[in-house]
Scaffold this motif. Structure first.
Motif, short mmCIF file in Angstrom:
data_model
loop_
_atom_site.label_atom_id
_atom_site.label_comp_id
_atom_site.label_asym_id
_atom_site.label_seq_id
_atom_site.Cartn_x
_atom_site.Cartn_y
_atom_site.Cartn_z
N PHE A 255 2.77 3.24 5.01
CA PHE A 255 3.74 4.07 5.71
C PHE A 255 4.93 4.38 4.80
O PHE A 255 5.43 5.50 4.77
CB PHE A 255 4.26 3.38 6.98
N LEU A 256 5.35 3.34 4.05
CA LEU A 256 6.49 3.49 3.15
C LEU A 256 6.07 4.09 1.81
O LEU A 256 6.76 4.95 1.25
CB LEU A 256 7.14 2.12 2.94
N MET A 257 4.91 3.66 1.30
CA MET A 257 4.45 4.16 0.00
C MET A 257 4.19 5.67 0.04
O MET A 257 4.47 6.38 -0.94
CB MET A 257 3.20 3.42 -0.44
N THR A 258 3.67 6.14 1.14
CA THR A 258 3.45 7.59 1.29
C THR A 258 4.74 8.36 1.06
O THR A 258 4.78 9.32 0.29
CB THR A 258 2.89 7.89 2.69
N ALA A 259 5.79 7.94 1.74
CA ALA A 259 7.07 8.63 1.61
C ALA A 259 7.65 8.48 0.21
O ALA A 259 8.17 9.45 -0.37
CB ALA A 259 8.06 8.09 2.65
N ALA B 95 9.12 6.47 7.14
CA ALA B 95 9.41 7.66 6.32
C ALA B 95 10.85 8.14 6.52
O ALA B 95 11.47 8.66 5.59
CB ALA B 95 8.43 8.78 6.67
N LYS B 96 11.39 7.94 7.71
CA LYS B 96 12.76 8.36 7.99
C LYS B 96 13.78 7.63 7.12
O LYS B 96 14.91 8.09 6.97
CB LYS B 96 13.09 8.12 9.47
N LEU B 97 13.38 6.50 6.54
CA LEU B 97 14.28 5.76 5.66
C LEU B 97 14.56 6.53 4.38
O LEU B 97 15.56 6.29 3.70
CB LEU B 97 13.69 4.40 5.32
N LEU B 98 13.67 7.47 4.03
CA LEU B 98 13.77 8.15 2.75
C LEU B 98 14.08 9.64 2.85
O LEU B 98 14.34 10.29 1.84
CB LEU B 98 12.47 7.97 1.95
N GLY B 99 14.02 10.21 4.05
CA GLY B 99 14.28 11.65 4.14
C GLY B 99 14.15 12.18 5.55
O GLY B 99 13.95 11.44 6.51
#
Length: 353
Positions: A79-83, A109-113
């Motif tokens: 989930f995180l690596m994708t973003a 993903a919201k953590l990054l954008g």
């Protein structure tokens, strides 16, 4: 008594695979050493990793220009690596919200954008797959979850998009034929159709990487793992080995096309009983029903005690529904024999009688 394992994951694996895996734990390849105590740099384990990757490529007809990885952290880390790997600095991604795992993916993903939720089925407790939604043209990628284990829904037709197409296929990978070339990134935890928990399959198009403009921690960087052949750090040797055995079992069975036909027959048998028997009702919308996770409820909750006694006596295990849905969930992954489906159908008919 024979147990009929309908667990949602970690799930049933072929008996032949379990036998070979247990032997390897004691004595691997005649080395008089255990699989789990040899060096992951040894030629014996490097061969295991290569075989596992090659079987993925063969079974799914992975085109040239894609890398196959066996990583750690489960789909939850993906989930995180994708973003990290696809969401550009100041970029935006689109997500389809079809269940608990899809919601967790977009949360990370919201953590990054910026994340645009293009559609959601949360309004009806995720019992259907949204249709006719629009994917914005200005997003870096579109993310969806192919099969929703908790709610028993499955995407039957993937959307067309000019952006990158990313899919979490944790619970239906290798269960039906897919065109990998239509996807830019596919990831899947092993513990549904491929092996034990502990490794995660990633299939990524090489040309999409390195374009985010952000610095990526080494362990989260797909390119780092590609460069090190899935061995940037010590790989999960046992899950990778069991996955290799399971993929070989699938190949010997006739491959993905063969298991897809079997899976359709198994699901048809169980759904037919759910629809026929007045004591049961399906949870998911009929057109979106999963071939992997069959969710259903009793028409009258007063029958619960009687039904639970019947299926327990029949040696059925792992069909209690997720707490957010209730009722029952029969997970019928690749290794589940149709004979076990019939045992469950017989139990449902016994309640009716």
């Amino acid at each position: 008594m024979k147990k009929h394992n309908f667990s949602a994951g970690p799930c049933i694996l072929p008996q032949d695979v379990l036998k070979k895996a247990s032997e390897a734990v004691l004595n691997f390849n005649g080395l008089d050493l255990s699989l789990i105590e040899i060096s992951h740099r040894s030629k014996e384990f490097v061969e295991v990793m290569e075989n596992a990757r090659n079987l993925v490529k063969e079974l799914l007809n992975v085109p040239n220009g894609y890398s196959v990885l066996f990583l750690q952290g489960g789909a939850s880390l993906e989930f995180l690596m994708t973003a990290y790997n696809l969401l550009k600095v100041d970029g935006k991604a689109a997500y389809l919200d079809t269940g608990a795992w899809a919601a967790k993916a977009l949360k990370e993903a919201k953590l990054l954008g910026e994340i645009d939720v293009v559609a959601s089925s949360k309004d009806k407790t995720y019992n259907y797959i949204p249709k006719n939604y629009a994917i914005p043209a200005d997003v870096d990628y579109f993310h969806c979850t192919s099969n929703n284990t908790i709610y028993g829904t499955q995407i039957k037709e993937f959307p067309k998009t000019d952006s990158l197409l990313v899919c979490d296929m944790s619970s239906d990978i290798f269960s039906k034929q897919i065109d990998v070339s239509k996807f830019d990134l596919i990831y899947a935890g092993a513990q549904k159709n491929m092996g034990p928990a502990g490794t995660t399959l990633v299939i990524v198009k090489d040309s999409i990487l390195g374009k985010t403009g952000r610095k990526i921690p080494s362990m989260l960087d797909y390119q780092v793992h590609i460069n090190k052949d899935s061995m940037f750090n010590t790989p999960p040797v046992f899950p990778v080995y069991v996955s290799m055995l399971t993929l070989q079992w699938l190949k010997d069975l006739g491959g993905v096309a063969a298991i897809e036909k079997i899976n359709e027959e198994k699901a048809a048998l169980l759904y037919a009983e759910i629809d026929r028997n007045p004591l049961f009702k399906g949870f998911a919308e009929v057109e979106d029903r999963s071939l992997m996770n069959v969710t259903f409820n009793l028409t009258n909750e007063e029958d619960k005690e009687a039904f639970d006694k019947i299926w327990n006596a029949a040696g059925i295990s792992g069909i209690k529904g997720h707490r957010s849905v209730g009722g029952y969930r029969a997970s019928i992954y690749n290794a589940m024999p149709i004979e076990s489906i019939q045992v469950l159908v017989n139990a449902m008919q016994q309640l009716e009688k």
